[in-house]
Each structure stands twice: as structure tokens, then as C-alpha cells.
Enzyme design. Structure first.
Site: not given
Length: 279
Positions: A102, A66
């Protein structure tokens, strides 16, 4: 064919294909497919640079890529910029763009599982200061939480989280100060892996929480962690972590395939069946 994928190392455990291919079939998206793409760290740069050439309109990004994916991309949405982490890559007219969904997934799950929850009504307690905690902290701040109380075993890591993402109304509590942190809080969220599989459950005295508090856990294996079981027994509203996984997938699917999908009981049952679990 319009293809998307999830990039990770390893990636065989990812349930993203289960979610996206369910939606592809449900909404009748023609000539579309979602795959797993195992990419070693030293091959990530080449893979992202050639993503369209490899036939992909976009991708999800999971551990350990990420932060590296963020650094490799030159375009980002506001949340990805703030977190310096990307979990979704989208093809735009200007090229590849890194996004982070997220926080969206966390808030959408809370609103679905606890419809009466109001972020601005009371302080929020967040246990943990790892990668997941960053997106959750920012999303809670943006929802209007008046105070974020961070409880972490390592104070330095909590301090780094507050500084690096620029949280305005955050206070750090030592682990032995947890009862004081919980006092009057309207939301308790566990962002750690405590309670996952064979790891030790979080065993807490939840009585200091506000009477109408919500307790949530980002762990979804098992679906009901020890923390959620105790909270339910004490009369609090509980929200499990599976919904965060499902909801965070919505913006990416819409960007890649042009249809905004819904998180339904049918999808939830589909994923639970793959996990060998049920409600």
C-alpha cells in the site's frame, strides 16, 4: 495454470481482477488467471493454509482480512511487520510470505502525478488515522518527510497510530487546529472516505499551504473529489487516488507472474471505463 486471487468478504466490488487480467493479456503471460475469492472470516485460516493446494501462487488481501492474514502467516516483509497488516501473499521457497504494498502504491502514484514533489522539502499533513493512514504515514517517513502532521477528529486514534507504528517525527493536531497544521506544508493527503460517493466533501481553506504544495486524496470514486476540485481551483498540483490502486498492484504481479508491469494511460482508461468514468 498460474492463478492468483483477491481474498475478501465481500469481494465482488474489487477491481483487482480488472487490473491483473489486463496485464496478463498485455504481457502475454501464458496459462495465467486472476480471480476473486470470497472468504468468510471463519474460513480465512483454512483458505490461507490451503492456498497453494487450491491452485494459487499468491493472493491479494482486502478488507476485512488484512490484519488477520498477517497473524496467520509466519513470514512477512518489513512493512507488513511494522503495520501488522498484509495486502499481498507470495509463494517463496520457504513458504507463503505476507507483504504490504500500500505504501509503495501511494508513493509511486505521487511521483507519477507530481514529478517535482520532494518529500523532504516541507512538512506533510495527513488527514485521518485509519488503516490506510498507517501505510501512508510509514511510506512518507521512509521518503524523508521532515515532519508528519496528523489531523484526526479523535485524538486517541491518532495517538495510537503514532505509538503502534513507531513514528518518530509526528505531531497530532485537533480538527480545529487544521489551519495551523496546514501552514507551510508541502503535501496534504486525505486518507479518510470523506468525499466518497454521497459522503460530505472536505471543505478546507487551503491558503496556508506552501505555494508549490501537492494535494492528494486516496478516494477515487469520484475521481475528482471536492477537496481536489478546490485545490485545483486554488492553483495547487493535485493527484487523484486511482493511481494508488493501480501502482500497489505492481509488486504482487511481478512476484506471481515474473513480469514487472507498468501503470499506463491505457490501464487507467480501462479501469475508468469499468467505473463508468473518464478523465
Amino acid at each position: 495454470m498460474r492463478k492468483a486471487c483477491v481474498i475478501g468478504w465481500p469481494v465482488a466490488h474489487s477491481r483487482s481482477p480488472l487490473i491483473h487480467n489486463f496485464w496478463i493479456e498485455k504481457y502475454g503471460v501464458a496459462d495465467a488467471l486472476y480471480e476473486r475469492l470470497a472468504v468468510e472470516p471463519d474460513k480465512l485460516a483454512d483458505t490461507i493454509a490451503r492456498l497453494n493446494e487450491l491452485g494459487y501462487v499468491g493472493a491479494n488481501v482486502t478488507v476485512p482480512h488484512k490484519e488477520a492474514a498477517f497473524a496467520l502467516l509466519t513470514r512477512h516483509d518489513a512493512l507488513a511487520k511494522r503495520l501488522r497488516a498484509v495486502n499481498t501473499i507470495v509463494t517463496t521457497d520457504e513458504g507463503l510470505e505476507g507483504r504490504n504494498t500500500d505504501g509503495y502504491g501511494f508513493i509511486a502514484n505521487l511521483k507519477s502525478g507530481a514529478p517535482g514533489w520532494n518529500a523532504a522539502a516541507a512538512p506533510v499533513v495527513m488527514i485521518g488515522a485509519g488503516g490506510a493512514a498507517r501505510a501512508i504515514a510509514v511510506s512518507l517517513e521512509e521518503e524523508g518527510a521532515p515532519e508528519l502532521r496528523i489531523v484526526n477528529r479523535t485524538r486517541a486514534r491518532a495517538e495510537a497510530l503514532v505509538t503502534e507504528i513507531g513514528l518518530a517525527d509526528a505531531h497530532i493536531y485537533e480538527w480545529d487546529e487544521l489551519p495551523r497544521a496546514l501552514d507551510g506544508a508541502g503535501l496534504l493527503v486525505n486518507t479518510t472516505t470523506r468525499g466518497m460517493k454521497s459522503e460530505n466533501d472536505l471543505s478546507l481553506d487551503l491558503s496556508p499551504l506552501a505555494k508549490q504544495a501537492v494535494v492528494t486524496d486516496i478516494v477515487y470514486t469520484p475521481l475528482e473529489t471536492g477537496l481536489l476540485r478546490d485545490a485545483k481551483a486554488a492553483g495547487f498540483t493535485v493527484v487523484d487516488g486511482l493511481g494508488m490502486l493501480l501502482h500497489q498492484a505492481v509488486p504482487g504481479f511481478e512476484a506471481w507472474f515474473g513480469t514487472r508491469p507498468e501503470v499506463t494511460d491505457e490501464l487507467r482508461a480501462h479501469v475508468l471505463g469499468d467505473m463508468g468514468a473518464r478523465e
